[in-house]
Design an enzyme around this catalytic site. Structure first.
Site, PDB file in Angstrom:
ATOM      1  N   LYS A   1      18.446  34.982   3.960  1.00  0.00           N
ATOM      2  CA  LYS A   1      17.807  35.747   2.870  1.00  0.00           C
ATOM      3  C   LYS A   1      16.514  35.057   2.434  1.00  0.00           C
ATOM      4  O   LYS A   1      16.549  33.950   1.906  1.00  0.00           O
ATOM      5  CB  LYS A   1      18.731  35.840   1.659  1.00  0.00           C
ATOM      6  CG  LYS A   1      18.153  36.813   0.615  1.00  0.00           C
ATOM      7  CD  LYS A   1      18.727  36.640  -0.751  1.00  0.00           C
ATOM      8  CE  LYS A   1      18.024  35.630  -1.592  1.00  0.00           C
ATOM      9  NZ  LYS A   1      16.623  35.931  -1.927  1.00  0.00           N
TER      10      LYS A   1
ATOM     11  N   CYS B   1       7.253  21.514  -2.545  1.00  0.00           N
ATOM     12  CA  CYS B   1       8.331  20.681  -3.110  1.00  0.00           C
ATOM     13  C   CYS B   1       7.953  19.201  -3.065  1.00  0.00           C
ATOM     14  O   CYS B   1       8.309  18.423  -3.939  1.00  0.00           O
ATOM     15  CB  CYS B   1       9.601  20.909  -2.318  1.00  0.00           C
ATOM     16  SG  CYS B   1       9.353  20.715  -0.558  1.00  0.00           S
TER      17      CYS B   1
ATOM     18  N   GLU C   1       9.183  19.034 -12.580  1.00  0.00           N
ATOM     19  CA  GLU C   1       8.443  19.708 -11.513  1.00  0.00           C
ATOM     20  C   GLU C   1       7.653  20.882 -12.097  1.00  0.00           C
ATOM     21  O   GLU C   1       8.229  21.768 -12.716  1.00  0.00           O
ATOM     22  CB  GLU C   1       9.432  20.218 -10.464  1.00  0.00           C
ATOM     23  CG  GLU C   1       8.755  20.754  -9.234  1.00  0.00           C
ATOM     24  CD  GLU C   1       9.735  21.289  -8.199  1.00  0.00           C
ATOM     25  OE1 GLU C   1      10.698  21.968  -8.589  1.00  0.00           O
ATOM     26  OE2 GLU C   1       9.516  21.027  -7.009  1.00  0.00           O
TER      27      GLU C   1
ATOM     28  N   GLY D   1      15.340  25.465  -2.305  1.00  0.00           N
ATOM     29  CA  GLY D   1      14.907  26.113  -3.534  1.00  0.00           C
ATOM     30  C   GLY D   1      14.988  25.148  -4.693  1.00  0.00           C
ATOM     31  O   GLY D   1      14.905  23.924  -4.511  1.00  0.00           O
ATOM     32  N   SER D   2      15.177  25.685  -5.874  1.00  0.00           N
ATOM     33  CA  SER D   2      15.133  24.848  -7.077  1.00  0.00           C
ATOM     34  C   SER D   2      16.422  24.043  -7.244  1.00  0.00           C
ATOM     35  O   SER D   2      17.489  24.432  -6.748  1.00  0.00           O
ATOM     36  CB  SER D   2      14.913  25.730  -8.296  1.00  0.00           C
ATOM     37  OG  SER D   2      16.000  26.627  -8.403  1.00  0.00           O
ATOM     38  N   THR D   3      16.291  22.959  -7.970  1.00  0.00           N
ATOM     39  CA  THR D   3      17.463  22.111  -8.228  1.00  0.00           C
ATOM     40  C   THR D   3      18.500  22.881  -9.042  1.00  0.00           C
ATOM     41  O   THR D   3      19.706  22.745  -8.795  1.00  0.00           O
ATOM     42  CB  THR D   3      17.003  20.823  -8.945  1.00  0.00           C
ATOM     43  OG1 THR D   3      16.128  20.132  -8.040  1.00  0.00           O
ATOM     44  CG2 THR D   3      18.166  19.919  -9.309  1.00  0.00           C
TER      45      THR D   3
ATOM     46  N   GLY E   1      20.348  25.038  -6.704  1.00  0.00           N
ATOM     47  CA  GLY E   1      21.114  24.123  -5.834  1.00  0.00           C
ATOM     48  C   GLY E   1      22.410  23.681  -6.502  1.00  0.00           C
ATOM     49  O   GLY E   1      23.465  23.610  -5.859  1.00  0.00           O
TER      50      GLY E   1
ATOM     51  N   GLU F   1      17.998  21.497   0.013  1.00  0.00           N
ATOM     52  CA  GLU F   1      16.632  20.934  -0.060  1.00  0.00           C
ATOM     53  C   GLU F   1      16.045  21.427  -1.371  1.00  0.00           C
ATOM     54  O   GLU F   1      15.722  22.610  -1.493  1.00  0.00           O
ATOM     55  CB  GLU F   1      15.782  21.450   1.106  1.00  0.00           C
ATOM     56  CG  GLU F   1      16.303  21.104   2.485  1.00  0.00           C
ATOM     57  CD  GLU F   1      15.940  19.698   2.925  1.00  0.00           C
ATOM     58  OE1 GLU F   1      15.331  18.960   2.130  1.00  0.00           O
ATOM     59  OE2 GLU F   1      16.279  19.351   4.055  1.00  0.00           O
TER      60      GLU F   1
HETATM   61  P1  NAD Z   1      14.735  29.350  -6.469  1.00  0.00           P
HETATM   62  O1  NAD Z   1      15.839  28.359  -6.497  1.00  0.00           O
HETATM   63  O2  NAD Z   1      14.473  30.152  -7.674  1.00  0.00           O
HETATM   64  O3  NAD Z   1      14.998  30.413  -5.307  1.00  0.00           O
HETATM   65  C1  NAD Z   1      15.226  30.010  -3.970  1.00  0.00           C
HETATM   66  C2  NAD Z   1      16.028  31.062  -3.277  1.00  0.00           C
HETATM   67  O4  NAD Z   1      17.326  31.104  -3.863  1.00  0.00           O
HETATM   68  C3  NAD Z   1      15.466  32.475  -3.406  1.00  0.00           C
HETATM   69  O5  NAD Z   1      15.654  33.130  -2.167  1.00  0.00           O
HETATM   70  C4  NAD Z   1      16.338  33.093  -4.483  1.00  0.00           C
HETATM   71  O6  NAD Z   1      16.457  34.498  -4.404  1.00  0.00           O
HETATM   72  C5  NAD Z   1      17.675  32.433  -4.200  1.00  0.00           C
HETATM   73  N1  NAD Z   1      18.610  32.394  -5.326  1.00  0.00           N
HETATM   74  C6  NAD Z   1      18.333  32.464  -6.656  1.00  0.00           C
HETATM   75  N2  NAD Z   1      19.485  32.371  -7.371  1.00  0.00           N
HETATM   76  C7  NAD Z   1      20.488  32.207  -6.470  1.00  0.00           C
HETATM   77  C8  NAD Z   1      21.891  32.016  -6.581  1.00  0.00           C
HETATM   78  N3  NAD Z   1      22.505  31.983  -7.762  1.00  0.00           N
HETATM   79  N4  NAD Z   1      22.616  31.845  -5.461  1.00  0.00           N
HETATM   80  C9  NAD Z   1      22.024  31.862  -4.248  1.00  0.00           C
HETATM   81  N5  NAD Z   1      20.702  32.046  -4.066  1.00  0.00           N
HETATM   82  C10 NAD Z   1      19.942  32.218  -5.170  1.00  0.00           C
HETATM   83  O7  NAD Z   1      13.460  28.552  -5.970  1.00  0.00           O
HETATM   84  P2  NAD Z   1      12.001  29.112  -5.752  1.00  0.00           P
HETATM   85  O8  NAD Z   1      11.402  29.306  -7.096  1.00  0.00           O
HETATM   86  O9  NAD Z   1      12.003  30.263  -4.781  1.00  0.00           O
HETATM   87  O10 NAD Z   1      11.303  27.912  -4.978  1.00  0.00           O
HETATM   88  C11 NAD Z   1      10.754  26.840  -5.621  1.00  0.00           C
HETATM   89  C12 NAD Z   1      11.692  25.652  -5.575  1.00  0.00           C
HETATM   90  O11 NAD Z   1      12.046  25.347  -4.250  1.00  0.00           O
HETATM   91  C13 NAD Z   1      11.028  24.405  -6.121  1.00  0.00           C
HETATM   92  O12 NAD Z   1      11.904  23.725  -6.987  1.00  0.00           O
HETATM   93  C14 NAD Z   1      10.754  23.580  -4.871  1.00  0.00           C
HETATM   94  O13 NAD Z   1      10.656  22.211  -5.104  1.00  0.00           O
HETATM   95  C15 NAD Z   1      11.905  23.950  -4.013  1.00  0.00           C
HETATM   96  N6  NAD Z   1      11.606  23.684  -2.602  1.00  0.00           N
HETATM   97  C16 NAD Z   1      12.193  22.602  -1.991  1.00  0.00           C
HETATM   98  C17 NAD Z   1      11.914  22.313  -0.657  1.00  0.00           C
HETATM   99  C18 NAD Z   1      12.543  21.136   0.039  1.00  0.00           C
HETATM  100  O14 NAD Z   1      12.471  21.075   1.253  1.00  0.00           O
HETATM  101  N7  NAD Z   1      13.171  20.228  -0.675  1.00  0.00           N
HETATM  102  C19 NAD Z   1      11.028  23.128   0.053  1.00  0.00           C
HETATM  103  C20 NAD Z   1      10.448  24.208  -0.585  1.00  0.00           C
HETATM  104  C21 NAD Z   1      10.751  24.482  -1.925  1.00  0.00           C
END
Ligand code: NAD
Length: 497
Positions: A201, A309, A406, A253-255, A258, A275
């Site tokens: 997704k 990130c 962040e 995605g976000s912490t 996560g 990640e």
């Molecule tokens: P986000 O966590 O809001 O969303 C990431 C993904 O998770 C999206 O596809 C979203 O639809 C999905 N999502 C949201 N809620 C969910 C849930 N409850 N269960 C499952 N999936 C869900 O993050 P974002 O705003 O899209 O991205 C930015 C974040 O990603 C930043 O914190 C950045 O540091 C991090 N990031 C980390 C890395 C890494 O390799 N460590 C790389 C890129 C981005």
């Protein structure tokens, strides 16, 4: 050459620049990319209508114009996709000789290379990032991941000598909006090479290159159901995480999300790699090549509008060279070109969404309220779309929120230090531990620093360099598990003997 004149008003300094020349626009052509008005879900090798009948728009953040609409997958669609992935896993993919699997992965890589221009344009339209980055970094690195992992598919016995490996089954993969195609490649390529099938997704604001990848996958002849791509927001991601027949979750995605995922899979047999966020420290010692370091810092935080990130969002400069470095940074900030992401001259594109822009503005206000001094580029921003001027904060305290949290935007917090011990303590003093950078002339200092810093990746005299052969991942609240390189194979395998 341009000359900076600064005027001071409260704790904000705006730089006025007398630019004597500028580049003529060199826009990439939108017509080289084909975007359909509507996309369905990619399930079992076919484009499938969402069960709810719902679609949502994806827009160009540089002008707020609608690019397309994409299907919103619900739990029933997720179930259908997981069943297709399970079926493909049991009947086809896990039985297929590894060298045959490799041919498909290699073919996907080649097809991505053939369609590189189109993929780059779509990435810039949907995400707001400068075409130079999509063209020179995102798309080639994504294709390289498929190429690299195609090579491992029939060599797992060399990756894990004297061990027998077994795929996990169905991998649920969820990606963020900052590197949409690259994150999809980071996830799909190692999963396929190790014999797993996939339900992926992409993020809701940037789904288009993953859907383009679905078209490539369909055209490549990859057996139906091996890769399924579903669009939707958090609820769709949660349905993948909670599906009982998914064996592994790969999340970037976000912490905060996560942590939700970690709680959701606790007590299940699901494996996970997470990640997550970062607050990288970039450290400049007085003996560093300063011009090179300044360029690295600019690249480290303003690359992709700071939507990275591992962005070097905290700069630690040794006190003796701080004034000099800050002056150079301000001058360089002023020469950055902000504007149309499709223009090949553009250094800084659009912020990905209104929500993200609001978040960045919130942190800029926090920085000013905390008493830090702000410098922002004097550039003019386009009237439509989501834009943020590249911004520096000086006089930042270690405990300040702009030094700890962040921001995920083009905002750099600058702090100073005197000794190695002091900077190591400060650099390690955040909840995150994803990446860092060290700038110095002394090799021994680099080794001393890298041994003591708690970050998954540390660059020395460079920043933001990626390669499919290198593992990437974090410490602490930046997550766990590694993607990339040989290390990126293991999270998709059981070592059975
Ligand atoms: P986000 O966590 O809001 O969303 C990431 C993904 O998770 C999206 O596809 C979203 O639809 C999905 N999502 C949201 N809620 C969910 C849930 N409850 N269960 C499952 N999936 C869900 O993050 P974002 O705003 O899209 O991205 C930015 C974040 O990603 C930043 O914190 C950045 O540091 C991090 N990031 C980390 C890395 C890494 O390799 N460590 C790389 C890129 C981005």
């Amino acid at each position: 050459m341009a000359k900076a004149v600064s005027t001071k008003k409260s704790n904000t300094i705006k730089l006025k620049f007398d630019t004597s020349w500028s580049y003529a626009p060199a826009p990439e052509s939108k017509s080289a990319a084909s975007i359909k008005p509507q996309y369905d879900l990619f399930i079992d090798g076919k484009w499938t209508k969402p069960q709810s009948g719902k679609y949502f728009s994806t827009i160009n953040p540089a002008n707020e114009e609608k690019l397309s609409e994409v299907a919103e997958a619900n739990a029933a669609d997720v179930d259908k996709a997981v069943k297709a992935a399970r079926n493909a896993y049991e009947k086809v993919w896990k039985k297929m000789p590894a060298k045959e699997r490799a041919k498909y992965i290699f073919r996907i890589s080649r097809m991505m290379q053939e369609k590189a221009r189109e993929l780059a344009i779509i990435e810039s339209l949907d995400g707001g990032k400068p075409i130079r980055e999509s063209r020179d970094f995102d798309v080639p690195t994504a294709a390289n991941h498929f190429f690299y992992y195609a090579g491992w598919a029939d060599k797992l016995e060399y990756a894990f000598p004297n061990r027998t490996t077994e795929p996990l089954g169905v991998a649920g993969q969820i990606t963020p909006w900052n590197f949409p195609l690259l994150m999809a490649a980071w996830k799909i390529a190692p999963a396929l090479a190790t014999g797993n099938t996939v339900v992926l997704k992409p993020a809701e604001t940037t789904p288009l290159t993953a859907l383009k990848l679905a078209e490539i996958i369909q055209e490549s002849g990859l057996p139906d159901g091996v890769v399924n791509i579903l669009t939707g927001a958090g609820a769709t991601g949660a349905a993948i995480v909670n599906h009982s027949d998914v064996n592994k979750i790969a999340f970037t995605g976000s912490t905060d999300v996560g942590k939700i995922i970690q709680r959701a899979i606790a007590g299940t047999n699901k494996k996970a790699t997470l990640e997550l966020g970062g607050k990288a420290a970039n450290i400049i010692f007085e003996d560093a090549p300063l011009d090179q370091a300044v360029e690295g810092v600019i690249n480290g935080i303003f690359f992709n509008q700071g939507h990275v990130c591992c962005a070097g969002s905290r700069l630690y400069v040794q006190e003796s060279v701080a004034k000099q470095v800050i002056r150079k940074l301000r001058d360089r900030l002023e020469s950055l070109i902000i504007g149309d992401p499709l223009d090949k001259n553009t250094d800084i594109g659009a912020i990905n969404s209104k929500q993200q822009l609001d978040n960045i503005h919130k942190y800029i206000k926090i920085g000013l309220k905390e008493g830090a001094e702000m410098y922002e580029s004097s550039c003019r921003l386009p009237s439509k779309g989501f834009w943020c001027k590249p911004t520096l904060f000086t006089n930042v305290a270690q405990s300040s929120r702009i030094a700890q949290e962040e921001i995920f935007g083009p905002v750099l917090s600058i702090l100073t230090f005197r000794t190695d011990d002091e900077v190591i303590e400060k650099a390690n003093n955040t909840p995150y531990g994803l990446s860092a950078g060290v700038w110095t002339d002394k090799g021994s200092k680099i080794f001393n620093m890298t041994k003591r810093m708690r970050a998954g990746v540390i660059w020395a005299n460079t920043f933001n360099k990626f390669d499919p052969t290198s593992p990437f991942g974090g410490y602490k609240e930046s997550g766990y598990g590694r993607e990339g390189g040989l290390h990126g194979l293991l999270p998709y395998l059981n070592l059975v003997s």
